[in-house]
Scaffold this active site. Structure first.
Site, short mmCIF file in Angstrom:
data_model
loop_
_atom_site.label_atom_id
_atom_site.label_comp_id
_atom_site.label_asym_id
_atom_site.label_seq_id
_atom_site.Cartn_x
_atom_site.Cartn_y
_atom_site.Cartn_z
N CYS A 144 81.37 53.40 -10.57
CA CYS A 144 80.90 52.23 -9.82
C CYS A 144 81.93 51.10 -9.86
O CYS A 144 82.23 50.49 -8.84
CB CYS A 144 79.61 51.68 -10.42
SG CYS A 144 78.36 52.91 -10.78
N ASP A 145 82.43 50.79 -11.04
CA ASP A 145 83.18 49.55 -11.22
C ASP A 145 84.68 49.72 -11.38
O ASP A 145 85.43 48.77 -11.18
CB ASP A 145 82.64 48.81 -12.46
CG ASP A 145 81.19 48.37 -12.25
OD1 ASP A 145 80.79 48.24 -11.08
OD2 ASP A 145 80.48 48.15 -13.24
N CYS B 247 79.71 51.98 -16.02
CA CYS B 247 79.87 52.97 -14.95
C CYS B 247 81.27 52.88 -14.35
O CYS B 247 81.55 51.99 -13.56
CB CYS B 247 78.79 52.74 -13.88
SG CYS B 247 78.89 53.90 -12.50
P1 FAD Z 1 66.56 52.51 -11.46
O1 FAD Z 1 67.46 51.69 -10.61
O2 FAD Z 1 66.88 52.66 -12.90
O3 FAD Z 1 65.08 51.93 -11.28
C1 FAD Z 1 64.04 52.41 -12.05
C2 FAD Z 1 62.82 51.56 -11.79
O4 FAD Z 1 61.70 52.10 -12.48
C3 FAD Z 1 62.95 50.12 -12.26
O5 FAD Z 1 62.45 49.29 -11.25
C4 FAD Z 1 62.07 50.05 -13.49
O6 FAD Z 1 61.53 48.78 -13.72
C5 FAD Z 1 60.99 51.03 -13.08
N1 FAD Z 1 60.20 51.56 -14.18
C6 FAD Z 1 60.61 52.12 -15.33
N2 FAD Z 1 59.54 52.44 -16.10
C7 FAD Z 1 58.45 52.06 -15.40
C8 FAD Z 1 57.04 52.10 -15.64
N3 FAD Z 1 56.54 52.58 -16.78
N4 FAD Z 1 56.20 51.64 -14.70
C9 FAD Z 1 56.66 51.13 -13.52
N5 FAD Z 1 57.99 51.07 -13.24
C10 FAD Z 1 58.87 51.52 -14.17
N6 FAD Z 1 75.45 52.82 -8.48
C11 FAD Z 1 76.18 52.81 -7.35
O7 FAD Z 1 75.98 53.66 -6.49
N7 FAD Z 1 77.11 51.84 -7.14
C12 FAD Z 1 77.37 50.84 -8.03
O8 FAD Z 1 78.24 50.00 -7.81
C13 FAD Z 1 76.61 50.83 -9.23
N8 FAD Z 1 76.81 49.87 -10.16
C14 FAD Z 1 76.05 49.88 -11.29
C15 FAD Z 1 76.25 48.85 -12.21
C16 FAD Z 1 75.47 48.82 -13.36
C17 FAD Z 1 75.68 47.69 -14.34
C18 FAD Z 1 74.51 49.82 -13.60
C19 FAD Z 1 73.65 49.77 -14.85
C20 FAD Z 1 74.31 50.85 -12.70
C21 FAD Z 1 75.09 50.88 -11.53
N9 FAD Z 1 74.93 51.89 -10.59
C22 FAD Z 1 75.64 51.87 -9.43
C23 FAD Z 1 73.98 52.99 -10.80
C24 FAD Z 1 72.70 52.73 -10.02
O9 FAD Z 1 72.23 51.43 -10.31
C25 FAD Z 1 71.65 53.77 -10.38
O10 FAD Z 1 72.16 55.07 -10.15
C26 FAD Z 1 70.39 53.58 -9.54
O11 FAD Z 1 69.89 52.28 -9.68
C27 FAD Z 1 69.32 54.58 -9.93
O12 FAD Z 1 68.20 54.31 -9.16
P2 FAD Z 1 66.73 54.76 -9.59
O13 FAD Z 1 65.86 54.33 -8.49
O14 FAD Z 1 66.75 56.18 -9.95
O15 FAD Z 1 66.41 54.00 -10.94
#
Ligand code: FAD
Length: 315
Positions: A142-143, A139
């Protein structure tokens, strides 16, 4: 099946799921959250795999990804969200109440918010795991601004619009950006291609794929293969960004919800309602565009407010 019908089941425990739980909890819906451990073996989502988060509002000094998740989780618990660390393995959205099933339980729900997130594609080459977040990222937004990458020579892998956007974005911080493209052409739109081709800080390497990452404490160089000949060369870089696409976690919802060609859940923009009345989606699972913690949290909030209004209108 249990006799009780839940007001709201939330699937997923990233910023979207926990924020939806905070709002639904405060609205006295007593949401049941399947936190899942799916992709990473622990609840909490993508932020569990990162270190410093510098762009989440309210933390001027930055905050570690897992600590941010822990705070969101505590806030959800404070508002009586019921959290279970189980993966959902099946859903039935064909009739209300909906059915949501994990390995341990089957529940009926009036409303569901899907917050299962997405995963960035990675190459899983040798050295990648050891140097993950020590110069290897998925990302740029992000980084890219982190001290680790400032002033350095960076590489981006990919040939689509995202790869071009990330390469251009990184030129703000990098002294040089190498764009590694697997073939002799890019999938990116013409306009994006022209921008990277014309950019004085970007060098495009055609037929090139990194196959090894090296460095003592952080990334120092890559082994890059020529995809036609298999010949390898070393490329000195202090940062590598994968821009080879994301995979939304939506296998579970195939045939249950309307998905786009890439597998993202379609919502009725600006609403977070899906094709099925009573089911909402929030966060990265429905967002191929921004993919940020704050946008995920914002859509989790919006979805919970929509659910609360919809449930009120049902009575
Ligand atoms: P996710 O964080 O992807 O969470 C999804 C959840 O659903 C997880 O808990 C997973 O276990 C759960 N899940 C999936 N399938 C199932 C199932 N069948 N049953 C039950 N649970 C399930 N964003 C920023 O704003 N700033 C940053 O600095 C930043 N750094 C990042 C660094 C990295 C390495 C990465 C990979 C991403 C980064 N991001 C950052 C992006 C950010 O993490 C995501 O945009 C954000 O986490 C998305 O949130 P979400 O809740 O949609 O999904």
């Amino acid at each position: 099946m249990s006799q009780q019908v839940e007001n709201l089941v939330i699937i997923g425990s990233g910023p979207a799921g926990y924020t939806a739980a905070i709002y639904a909890g405060r609205a006295q819906l007593s949401p049941l959250v399947f936190e899942g451990f799916h992709a990473w073996g622990i609840p909490g989502g993508q932020l569990m795999t990162t270190t410093e988060v510098e762009n989440y509002p309210g933390f001027p000094e930055g905050i570690q990804g897992p600590e941010l998740v822990d705070r969101l989780r505590s806030q959800a618990l404070r508002w009586q969200a019921r959290l279970v660390s189980e993966d959902v393995v099946a859903v039935d959205f064909t009739a209300r109440p909906f059915v949501v099933r994990s390995g341990e339980r089957e529940v009926a729900a009036q409303a569901v918010i899907v917050c299962t997130g997405a995963r960035a594609r990675r190459l899983h080459m040798p050295g990648e795991e050891r140097l993950w977040q020590k110069g290897i990222s998925v990302c740029a937004t992000c980084d890219g601004p982190l001290p680790l990458f400032r002033g350095g020579v960076l590489a981006v892998v990919g040939g689509g619009d995202s790869a071009c956007e990330e390469a251009i974005f990184l030129t703000r911080y990098a002294s040089r950006v190498h764009l590694l493209v697997r073939s002799d052409q890019m999938r990116a739109s013409k306009i994006m291609q022209q921008r990277v081709l014309a950019h004085p800080k970007i060098e495009i390497h055609w037929h090139s794929l990194p196959i090894g990452a090296h460095g003592k404490d952080h990334l120092e160089n890559l082994t890059v293969a020529d995809c036609r000949t298999g010949e390898t060369r070393k490329l000195k870089v202090s940062g590598l960004f994968y821009a080879i696409g994301h995979v939304p976690n939506t296998t579970l919802f195939i045939g249950q919800l309307d998905l786009d060609e890439a597998g993202y859940i379609r919502t009725r923009n600006p609403s977070l309602a899906t094709s099925t009345e009573g089911v909402w989606a929030a966060g990265d699972v429905q967002d191929p565009l921004y993919r940020q913690a704050i946008t995920a949290a914002g859509s989790g909030c919006a979805a919970a407010i929509e659910v609360e209004r919809w449930l009120s209108a049902q009575h």
